[in-house]
Design an enzyme around this catalytic site. Structure first.
Site, PDB file in Angstrom:
ATOM      1  N   LYS A 123      25.009  37.120 -35.903  1.00  0.00           N
ATOM      2  CA  LYS A 123      26.406  36.692 -35.746  1.00  0.00           C
ATOM      3  C   LYS A 123      27.270  37.127 -36.930  1.00  0.00           C
ATOM      4  CE  LYS A 123      26.273  33.162 -32.277  1.00  0.00           C
ATOM      5  NZ  LYS A 123      26.682  31.854 -31.833  1.00  0.00           N
ATOM      6  N   LYS A 206      20.413  39.061 -24.771  1.00  0.00           N
ATOM      7  CA  LYS A 206      20.485  37.737 -24.158  1.00  0.00           C
ATOM      8  C   LYS A 206      21.810  37.553 -23.400  1.00  0.00           C
ATOM      9  CE  LYS A 206      21.692  34.095 -26.513  1.00  0.00           C
ATOM     10  NZ  LYS A 206      21.933  32.770 -27.103  1.00  0.00           N
ATOM     11  N   LYS A 209      27.567  33.418 -23.637  1.00  0.00           N
ATOM     12  CA  LYS A 209      28.939  33.100 -23.230  1.00  0.00           C
ATOM     13  C   LYS A 209      29.962  33.856 -24.061  1.00  0.00           C
ATOM     14  CE  LYS A 209      28.035  28.411 -24.496  1.00  0.00           C
ATOM     15  NZ  LYS A 209      27.412  28.371 -25.826  1.00  0.00           N
TER      16      LYS A 209
HETATM   17  N1  AQP Z   1      20.451  33.529 -22.129  1.00  0.00           N
HETATM   18  C1  AQP Z   1      19.857  32.375 -22.316  1.00  0.00           C
HETATM   19  N2  AQP Z   1      18.659  32.114 -21.752  1.00  0.00           N
HETATM   20  C2  AQP Z   1      18.035  30.914 -21.912  1.00  0.00           C
HETATM   21  N3  AQP Z   1      18.565  29.914 -22.657  1.00  0.00           N
HETATM   22  C3  AQP Z   1      19.765  30.136 -23.236  1.00  0.00           C
HETATM   23  N4  AQP Z   1      20.549  29.365 -24.013  1.00  0.00           N
HETATM   24  C4  AQP Z   1      21.664  30.050 -24.336  1.00  0.00           C
HETATM   25  N5  AQP Z   1      21.642  31.257 -23.785  1.00  0.00           N
HETATM   26  C5  AQP Z   1      20.471  31.349 -23.101  1.00  0.00           C
HETATM   27  C6  AQP Z   1      20.190  28.021 -24.421  1.00  0.00           C
HETATM   28  O1  AQP Z   1      21.311  27.182 -24.204  1.00  0.00           O
HETATM   29  C7  AQP Z   1      21.319  26.177 -25.207  1.00  0.00           C
HETATM   30  C8  AQP Z   1      22.664  26.084 -25.819  1.00  0.00           C
HETATM   31  O2  AQP Z   1      22.992  27.279 -26.488  1.00  0.00           O
HETATM   32  P1  AQP Z   1      24.297  27.299 -27.376  1.00  0.00           P
HETATM   33  O3  AQP Z   1      25.493  27.326 -26.546  1.00  0.00           O
HETATM   34  O4  AQP Z   1      24.279  26.199 -28.336  1.00  0.00           O
HETATM   35  O5  AQP Z   1      24.172  28.583 -28.221  1.00  0.00           O
HETATM   36  P2  AQP Z   1      23.616  29.960 -27.926  1.00  0.00           P
HETATM   37  O6  AQP Z   1      22.146  29.924 -27.777  1.00  0.00           O
HETATM   38  O7  AQP Z   1      24.155  30.835 -29.033  1.00  0.00           O
HETATM   39  O8  AQP Z   1      24.265  30.324 -26.519  1.00  0.00           O
HETATM   40  P3  AQP Z   1      25.265  31.460 -26.223  1.00  0.00           P
HETATM   41  O9  AQP Z   1      25.624  31.394 -24.777  1.00  0.00           O
HETATM   42  O10 AQP Z   1      24.722  32.764 -26.702  1.00  0.00           O
HETATM   43  O11 AQP Z   1      26.514  31.017 -27.069  1.00  0.00           O
HETATM   44  P4  AQP Z   1      27.369  31.854 -28.067  1.00  0.00           P
HETATM   45  O12 AQP Z   1      27.706  33.101 -27.304  1.00  0.00           O
HETATM   46  O13 AQP Z   1      28.570  31.019 -28.378  1.00  0.00           O
HETATM   47  O14 AQP Z   1      26.533  32.126 -29.254  1.00  0.00           O
HETATM   48  C9  AQP Z   1      20.219  26.515 -26.210  1.00  0.00           C
HETATM   49  O15 AQP Z   1      19.080  25.720 -25.929  1.00  0.00           O
HETATM   50  C10 AQP Z   1      19.941  27.954 -25.929  1.00  0.00           C
HETATM   51  O16 AQP Z   1      18.605  28.302 -26.258  1.00  0.00           O
END
Ligand code: AQP
Length: 346
Positions: A123, A206, A209
């Site tokens: 990040k 991955k 969002k």
């Molecule tokens: N692609 C994924 N597959 C499986 N699990 C996922 N999680 C996120 N993306 C996937 C799980 O969702 C939970 C919450 O995640 P988060 O929103 O706190 O942060 P993140 O993992 O960084 O998710 P994003 O969507 O990638 O958010 P941004 O883009 O803002 O960084 C966690 O349990 C995560 O494992």
């Protein structure tokens, strides 16, 4: 970790997990986290779920969007089947004990531990000097989120494994430095076919969002046509699907779509391949699209219904925060007492 490092205290089993309101919810969040949170609710164990808004602001969030996304995330939890009478649901900023314990943990964790975190490296990118201090300390706040409830189980997606390991390191070091058995050494719970849902455009990334490409993800708010179109356009290879899981090993995009099908239909990957093995993507993709629409449409219309009544969402979150604080406050004050801070109410 050696046997001697393991705490001997028996902690009451308790589940905690959170999601950042940093954008719309994706299919990855749903399958990797939210759906599993709801499954835990059915077991005989206390469940605490959070919208981690303080984590979200480690990168810039437009204030009005953060407010909307927090309510939308709460609506997503509720629409996915989370029952606020059985689970505690709240947003992190409303329980100040998270930030207070995080400060203590900032003084326990080491700079080198944080520098090793792959999420920090991904990040912050090449411009680490310009990243926020909060982004660097993110895992310490996450450890506080978990340990302020003495949570023993944390259901997460694969990408969060390293942060949970760091939570364990913080608990072990705190217990060791202060000669106590106070914090549990938490178990990450990473299970099921969809612990890492990948981008629809790139099987090595991955689904996220915050990915700039909307075509890379399925949002829980996407309508049926959009879901079908995104699946139709998902990157694949020219081969038909294999009949056994081993045949997916070198085919990340195919594996991703099969994993999504398995998780949505609550089957094993082998079971899915027994049904679809030999089919070309031109046949499999419409099957997946129908399944995704059937599973996600009711959630998306329930979310829209909740979003029409923000006052109801806010009331649920206020009640959740009160119940969360009742657990967190004594744990924080006992921590202060252990550290030697005068005036702790224990
Ligand atoms: N692609 C994924 N597959 C499986 N699990 C996922 N999680 C996120 N993306 C996937 C799980 O969702 C939970 C919450 O995640 P988060 O929103 O706190 O942060 P993140 O993992 O960084 O998710 P994003 O969507 O990638 O958010 P941004 O883009 O803002 O960084 C966690 O349990 C995560 O494992």
């Amino acid at each position: 970790m050696s046997e001697a490092d393991q705490p001997t205290t028996a902690f009451t089993p308790r589940v905690f997990s959170g999601i950042q309101p940093s954008g719309g919810l994706t299919l990855g969040n749903y399958l990797g986290a939210m759906k599993r949170f709801v499954d835990w609710q059915a077991r005989d164990i206390e469940t605490i779920y959070c919208m981690v808004d303080m984590h979200a602001i480690t990168v810039w969030q437009d204030p009005a969007a953060l407010t909307r996304q927090t309510r939308e995330l709460a609506a997503g939890y509720l629409a996915s089947g989370l029952d606020p009478a059985r689970s505690i649901l709240f947003n992190q900023s409303q329980v100040p004990e998270h930030a207070q314990l995080a400060w203590v943990f900032n003084c326990v964790a080491r700079m080198g531990w944080m520098q090793r975190m792959t999420q920090w490296k991904d990040k912050a990118g090449k411009n680490q000097q310009n990243a926020s201090l909060g982004l660097f300390a993110y895992p310490s706040l996450m450890a506080a989120d978990i340990l302020v409830y003495h949570a023993t189980h944390v259901p997460v997606g694969e990408d969060q494994k390293q942060h949970i390991e760091l939570t364990r390191d913080i608990a072990i070091k705190f217990n060791h430095d202060y000669g106590v058995d106070f914090f549990p050494v938490t178990e990450p719970v990473i299970e099921g076919a969809a612990t890492r849902v990948m981008s629809l455009r790139d099987g090595s990334k991955k689904m996220s969002k915050s990915d700039p490409s909307d075509a890379s993800r399925i949002n829980l708010t996407d309508d049926a046509d959009t879901i079908a179109q995104k699946i139709r356009k998902a990157k694949t290879d020219p081969e038909p699907l294999p009949s056994e899981a081993a045949g997916l090993a070198e085919r990340p995009e195919a594996r991703n779509l099969v994993n999504i099908f398995a998780a949505l239909s609550e089957q094993g990957v082998e079971q899915v391949l027994a049904e679809v093995g030999g089919k070309p993507f031109s046949e499999f993709k419409p099957m997946l699209a129908d399944l995704a629409v059937a599973k996600l449409s009711p959630i998306s219309s329930e979310m829209a219904r909740y979003m029409q009544d923000p006052a109801q969402i806010d009331a649920i979150l206020r009640d959740g925060a009160e119940r969360a604080r009742a657990i967190a406050e004594p744990i924080l004050h006992r921590t202060y007492e252990i550290v030697g801070m005068v005036g702790a109410r224990v």
